[in-house]
Design an enzyme around this catalytic site. Structure first.
Site, short mmCIF file in Angstrom:
data_model
loop_
_atom_site.label_atom_id
_atom_site.label_comp_id
_atom_site.label_asym_id
_atom_site.label_seq_id
_atom_site.Cartn_x
_atom_site.Cartn_y
_atom_site.Cartn_z
N ASN A 38 1.11 -0.75 0.26
CA ASN A 38 0.04 -0.28 0.17
C ASN A 38 1.06 0.99 0.04
OD1 ASN A 38 -2.95 0.80 0.38
ND2 ASN A 38 -1.76 2.60 1.83
N TYR A 66 0.50 10.45 4.05
CA TYR A 66 -0.25 10.59 5.84
C TYR A 66 1.31 11.81 6.44
CZ TYR A 66 -1.30 5.92 4.36
OH TYR A 66 -2.21 4.89 3.95
N ARG A 67 0.35 12.99 6.67
CA ARG A 67 1.44 14.39 6.83
C ARG A 67 1.88 13.15 8.56
NH1 ARG A 67 -4.01 16.72 10.36
NH2 ARG A 67 -3.05 15.68 12.75
N GLY A 122 -5.33 1.98 4.33
CA GLY A 122 -4.31 1.16 4.07
C GLY A 122 -3.43 0.27 5.16
N GLU A 156 -1.27 0.69 -5.61
CA GLU A 156 -1.30 2.26 -6.27
C GLU A 156 -0.33 1.84 -6.33
OE1 GLU A 156 -3.55 1.90 -2.61
OE2 GLU A 156 -2.03 1.10 -2.97
N ASP A 169 -5.55 21.75 8.51
CA ASP A 169 -5.02 20.29 7.64
C ASP A 169 -5.77 20.97 5.91
OD1 ASP A 169 -8.04 20.39 7.49
OD2 ASP A 169 -7.87 19.65 9.63
#
Length: 591
Positions: A170, A174-175, A193, A234, A282
């Site tokens: 996967n 992500y931060r 994932g 991906e 965000d």
């Protein structure tokens, strides 16, 4: 040789193309990764300006590049038209080749060569292995984007994990807050994932191997944020977008390394370890709060000798993620009817942070089929994060929100066509629910022929209910009103729904500032759908419960005021604003 247009094999060839087009500015002045660079980025992206290569970030050992995808034109340059053309042919083949015949197979022979180029290839070495060293994350030009942020973050990391048992990969984005020279946070939720992989590893009492890449082919960035089904890798999408096999270097860690990446950080997420992460400004436009998240402990760093650190800045839409999201939706649009045959079109609205609102054109071939389509959407991968879905069987352009909204409002039967499902999970960045990760979802149906003529104007001199300061239409059928602060009158929405002067309007949106909320479609979408939770903020003139369904009588009011428990709206702090004002000419940016 780099392609004249994308896809590109690495970050360097993409930057070369931007430079040749005059769409890259190199800033040689020393600039601070803490707050200053992010504010420069925000001003440039707001004006549709160029990508920015900062040659001398203060306190860092590497240059920094931002705003790589900040316009639709740059996104199209990065990826080109070929990926969509290939996907459209694949879908056409899938729909045509049953039952297969020699003639049909021959008609799609053009797919054979591109299909054979999709996948991975093993190479002995690559630019990413030029340097191998111990981690010093404190020497990276990671950005602190907002004065309220908890520290510097990786904002364009490509996080690779494998399922501990099946070894399925996967790749996600992500931060990652930098906690120290060799540790970051891992802000992935259980429904992502990597979250599933960590869940399985922790059940077995094992650490989860993690490799984080920065840079490489732009196709990796696109693939990492794509809302793919859980079992679709991906990396295969990245290869398909790239148009060739993805070269990877083996035997350097638990995972093969992307050969053309700028950096590769190799380490693990230890089981059961959590650490406070945040705050962070965000992509919803609010300041997400401090929560405990897993950590990533870096054991080794691989990089190019002259590595460039890519980053982005998120905040109130529209930012870079908006343009990437729109390209992705256009790219994947042919797949949705194949995966979900009753869904003809699907669109998520980037102005709401994507997950707050989606629109769908669905088939309604038998009574209430549209509801099945809605649940199908809400059960598909990252689409399951969607909070509110507008659905119609009319052939509308979903990207045209006003027309879509009016189409639904003219047809909705409020007694049966608003379906609210409470007690559901909710995006971790959405604070409208009763607590983090908990909330509700709604489907609003507008099917068949119109059942009402929608009002267009509201008399500015007409009487208003007590506590309402202004009323202004957003579109036909939707009246936006400014009420009291929520803390002063939490129940004002129900009282407004009963006001006789609003009887002709099917929908009232209650906000703090009606002029701002109706100034643009973008502001209406952001204000309305990021500040309401279906189960808590929808009120009707009257309601009736029958067969476990709540039916409403119009007008229906959406309470979209800021609530006391919401995080603050992101705003630039005055010292940073003044600093960038004062230094602007030093940067040499022609916008």
């Amino acid at each position: 040789m780099p392609h004249p247009m994308g896809p590109f094999r690495d970050l360097r060839s993409y930057l070369d193309a931007l430079r040749a087009r005059g769409d890259l500015v190199e800033i040689t002045a020393e600039v601070d990764p803490r707050l200053e660079i992010a504010e420069i980025h925000r001003r440039v992206i707001a004006k549709g300006g160029p990508a920015l290569l900062f040659r001398n970030p203060r306190g860092a050992d590497f240059p920094l590049v931002t705003n790589l995808y900040g316009t639709a034109e740059r996104v199209n340059l990065a990826f080109g038209a070929r990926p969509k053309q290939f996907l459209e042919r694949v879908v056409e083949a899938a729909e045509t080749l049953l039952p297969p015949t020699l003639g049909k197979l021959w008609s799609f022979r053009d797919l054979a060569a591109p299909a054979l180029r999709v996948g991975m290839k093993r190479v002995g070495s690559g630019p990413v292995t030029e340097v191998e060293e111990a981690p010093r994350l404190d020497r990276l030009p990671a950005l602190t984007s907002w004065h309220s942020d908890g520290g510097p973050f990786f904002t364009l990391p490509l996080v690779l994990t494998h399922h501990p048992h099946t070894q399925k990969p996967n790749l996600g984005m992500y931060r990652m807050q930098i906690h120290g020279p060799a540790e970051t946070g891992l802000h992935f939720q259980i429904h992502k994932g990597c979250g599933f992989h960590l869940y399985e590893a922790e059940k077995a009492g094992q650490a989860l191997p993690v490799t984080v890449f920065l840079g490489g082919p732009p196709a990796l960035t696109l693939a990492a944020i794509a809302p793919l089904p859980e079992d679709v890798p991906e990396l295969l999408l990245a290869s398909m977008v790239l148009g060739e096999r993805l070269p990877r270097v083996h035997d350097k860690g638990p995972h093969p390394l992307i050969a053309s990446a700028e950096f590769a950080f190799v380490g693990e997420a230890p089981p059961g370890v959590r650490r406070a992460e945040g705050p962070f400004g965000d992509h919803y436009g609010y300041n997400s709060l401090v929560h405990d998240y897993p950590v990533f402990r870096v054991k080794k760093v691989f990089r190019r000798k002259d590595a460039i650190f890519p980053a982005t800045v998120v905040g109130r839409p529209r930012q870079e993620d908006f343009h990437l999201g729109d390209y992705l939706q256009d790219l994947l649009a042919p797949l949705f009817p194949l995966v979900m045959p009753s869904v003809r079109k699907l669109w998520s609205y980037g102005e709401t942070g994507f997950h707050s609102l989606a629109g769908a054109v669905v088939r309604d071939r038998y009574p209430r089929e549209a509801i099945a389509s809605g649940f199908r959407i809400l059960g598909e991968g990252q689409l399951s994060l969607t909070k509110f879905v507008l659905m119609t069987d009319r052939d509308v352009d979903l990207a045209d929100f006003r027309t879509t909204f009016e189409t639904v409002l003219a047809r909705v039967d409020w007694s049966r066509d608003l379906i609210v499902v409470s007690q559901t999970s909710q995006d971790s960045l959405d604070y409208t629910g009763p607590k983090v990760n908990h909330g509700s979802k709604a489907m609003l149906l507008g099917l068949g022929d119109a059942v009402r003529a929608l009002p267009e104007r509201f008399d500015s001199g007409a009487p208003l209910p007590d506590g309402v300061r202004a009323a202004k239409p957003f579109c036909r059928g939707c009246l936006v009103v400014a009420g009291r602060p929520y803390a002063d009158e939490p129940g004002q929405a129900a009282r407004i729904a009963a006001f006789e002067g609003f009887r002709d309007w099917p929908l009232i949106v209650l906000v703090d500032d009606a002029a701002e909320a109706t100034a643009t479609t973008e502001l209406f979408l952001w204000t309305t759908f990021t500040r309401m939770e279906p189960a808590g903020d929808i009120h009707g003139r009257a309601q009736h419960v029958a067969r476990f369904h709540v039916g409403l009588e119009p007008p229906v009011v959406f309470d979209c005021r800021m609530k006391p428990w919401y995080p603050e709206v992101l705003e630039v702090d005055a010292p940073t604003r003044d600093l960038v004002d004062r230094r602007w000419k030093e940067y040499g940016i022609p916008v």
